[in-house]
Design an enzyme around this catalytic site. Structure first.
Site, short mmCIF file in Angstrom:
data_model
loop_
_atom_site.label_atom_id
_atom_site.label_comp_id
_atom_site.label_asym_id
_atom_site.label_seq_id
_atom_site.Cartn_x
_atom_site.Cartn_y
_atom_site.Cartn_z
NE ARG A 1 59.56 58.14 -13.92
CZ ARG A 1 60.53 58.83 -14.65
NH1 ARG A 1 61.88 58.43 -14.96
NH2 ARG A 1 60.19 59.74 -15.19
CB VAL A 2 64.68 52.96 -9.46
CG1 VAL A 2 64.22 51.94 -11.09
CG2 VAL A 2 66.00 53.88 -9.99
#
Ligand code: ATP
Ligand code: MG
Length: 519
Positions: free
Chosen positions: A372-373
């Site tokens: 996600r990051v």
């Protein structure tokens, strides 16, 4: 009297003088010491009465230098988690308060060492005393002290770096059934940190001693112990030790992070950690909840993983990247502990037993994995090639099942499947063999230009190897550009593609005899 008796008398006199001197120097002082009594002992747990002043998580000392942690503070006694073998503890034994909480030695002196969660060496080396200690439970950095994740942490695995990139300061879960290559992914990532200025902590939680020994041997053999600390609580250890292991390892890592270093920590694995905590909670008669885990099972993992972060420049700019590992049963990622961990972390790498059986190693199911990051931290040189790759691979996975039924396929579908099969072949990788950035970019660029597509699948392993070998000829200045924040210029891309094309020139396209195509 003879001379021998004289000598004896003189010796007695001088000894007496010594005693007299010591007695004069001694000033009696009063020290108040609270002691309690062991009322009950079961595996890993003791109930102690008579220590009304003890605080939550306080260390208590049992006979034989055995420590315990005050866990349940009740009116009529304390439930204590023993941090060692309970066999020597007897009902009626005296228990002393220490007035401190559990802490561990931290510092550079730990690098290259293998220790238990209490800081005792397990590698046969000297006792560990770095002169600095930190409590094992510490609050995580506040929001204001954190900075966004912006620098990639290269795992050396093509499939991870290209499709599920990890950033420094990220928490990426590695989840899969037993024996699917979870530990191997973490170890390869540690090996790839050689020369990258990243310190590593490998925390083995409840693992078999033989697999821990294999991990340590691999790290040693590949020169990774120089920048690694191994913290071990084996499956045969007391559940209390297994429970505190990840917290102790995190304090060791945090010390490095707060000194401005980049750190990677692997928790192998948190399923065993949750089980140890469940065992302790049930023995302490805390009310069981779902799957018999206690109500605060989510909290024990979230407060652990919240400690992994990227600190702001004012706090030194260090980072702590966490790779927690979770073992699933029959691929059930919606079980209690896996869903908890998936919601706490910033993404997961999912390992599929069916891919493992097919020999697609590492057996990462790209469709079920996400970062996600980390994708925001991916270098532009990677990003330029991986966007198309992800899409092409996803399309392939969707169509692959149709192809299996031997359905007649039109040309477009055939092309997508052929390309996808070559992507999959290129992303395969043996364990303990991380691939550097230039070689990865060369392979990915060759894939995006579809240079592999005309080659038969049987030749893919050699073809991919040839492109990686050719990457050694990429000039050093260009290699540095791969890791910079700039996009590759067209001329630079073309230079790498030309190298790959050249490396593949000797391979025969499908349906052709290799000798016929040779000049
Ligand atoms: P466990 O559930 O027992 O902890 P695990 O999921 O951690 O297992 P590993 O121990 O990492 O799995 O790997 C299982 C087996 O697969 C090992 O024998 C290892 O050598 C092999 N293996 C893992 N990755 C690869 C790879 N990329 N190439 C070849 N073999 C691999
Ligand atoms: Mg393992």
């Amino acid at each position: 009297m003879n001379a021998a008796t004289d000598g004896l008398l003189a010796a007695c006199e001088s000894a007496l003088a010594g005693v007299r001197q010591a007695r004069q120097a001694f000033t009696p002082g009063l020290s108040l010491r609270e002691t309690g009594t062991v009322a009950q002992v079961v595996t890993g747990i003791a109930r102690v009465s008579g220590l009304p002043g003890a605080g939550q998580d306080e260390l208590l000392l049992f006979p034989g230098d055995l420590y315990g942690m005050a866990f349940n503070l009740d009116e009529d006694g304390i439930g204590v988690v023993l941090l060692g073998d309970h066999a020597g503890v007897r009902v009626g034994d005296r228990v002393r308060r220490t007035g401190r909480v559990m802490d561990i030695a931290v510092g550079d002196g730990l690098l290259g060492r293998v220790l238990d969660p209490l800081g005792r060496p397990l590698d046969g080396g000297a006792a560990i005393d770095t002169g600095q200690r930190l409590p094992i439970e510490r609050p995580a950095a506040s929001i204001m002290d954190r900075a966004p994740v912006g620098i990639p942490l290269q795992s050396g695995l093509k499939v991870v770096d290209a499709l599920i990139p990890i950033g420094r300061g990220q928490r990426e879960l590695v989840v899969g059934d037993r024996q699917t290559g979870k530990t191997s992914i973490a170890i390869d990532t540690i090996l790839n940190q050689r020369g990258q200025d990243v310190l590593c902590i490998y925390c083995a939680i409840g693992q078999r001693a033989s697999s821990v020994a294999r991990v340590v041997a691999n790290l040693r053999e590949h020169g990774a112990m120089e920048y690694t600390v191994v913290v071990v609580a084996a499956g045969s250890d007391a559940p209390g030790l297994v429970y505190i292991a990840p917290y102790a390892a995190t304090s060791i890592a945090e010390h490095f992070m707060e000194a401005g270093r980049d750190v990677l920590i692997v928790y192998d694995d948190l399923t065993q950690h949750a089980r140890a905590y469940r065992e302790l909670s049930l023995l302490l008669r805390r009310p069981p909840g779902r799957e018999a885990f206690p109500g605060d099972i989510f909290y024990i993992h979230s407060r652990l993983l919240e400690r992994a972060t990227h600190l702001s420049d004012e706090r030194g700019g260090g980072s702590l990247t966490a790779l927690p590992i979770i073992e699933t049963e029959a691929q059930d990622i919606s079980a209690y502990i896996p869903t908890n961990l998936i919601s706490i972390t910033d993404g997961q790498i999912y390992l599929s037993p069916s891919l493992f059986e097919l020999g697609v190693l590492p057996a990462i199911d790209v469709g079920k994995s996400v970062s996600r990051v980390g994708s925001k931290a991916q270098r532009p040189s990677y990003r330029a090639v991986t966007g198309d790759l992800k899409l092409a691979y996803a399309q392939f996975e969707e169509l692959e099942n149709f192809a299996r039924f031997g359905t007649r396929l039109d040309d477009g579908t055939r092309r997508i499947i052929d390309h996808g099969e070559r992507i999959r072949a290129c992303l395969k990788q043996p364990e303990l063999a991380p691939v550097g950035v230039p070689a990865q970019i060369a392979v990915l660029l060759a894939l995006s230009q579809r240079l592999f597509d005309p080659l038969p699948l049987a030749q893919m392993a050699q073809a991919e190897r040839a492109v990686r070998d050719a990457a050694a000829m990429i000039p050093a200045a260009l290699c540095r550009r791969f890791e910079s924040d700039h996009k590759l210029a067209d001329a630079e891309r073309d230079a790498v593609i030309a190298l790959a094309r050249q490396a593949l020139a000797g391979f025969a396209p499908t349906g052709q005899d290799p000798k016929a195509s040779a000049p």
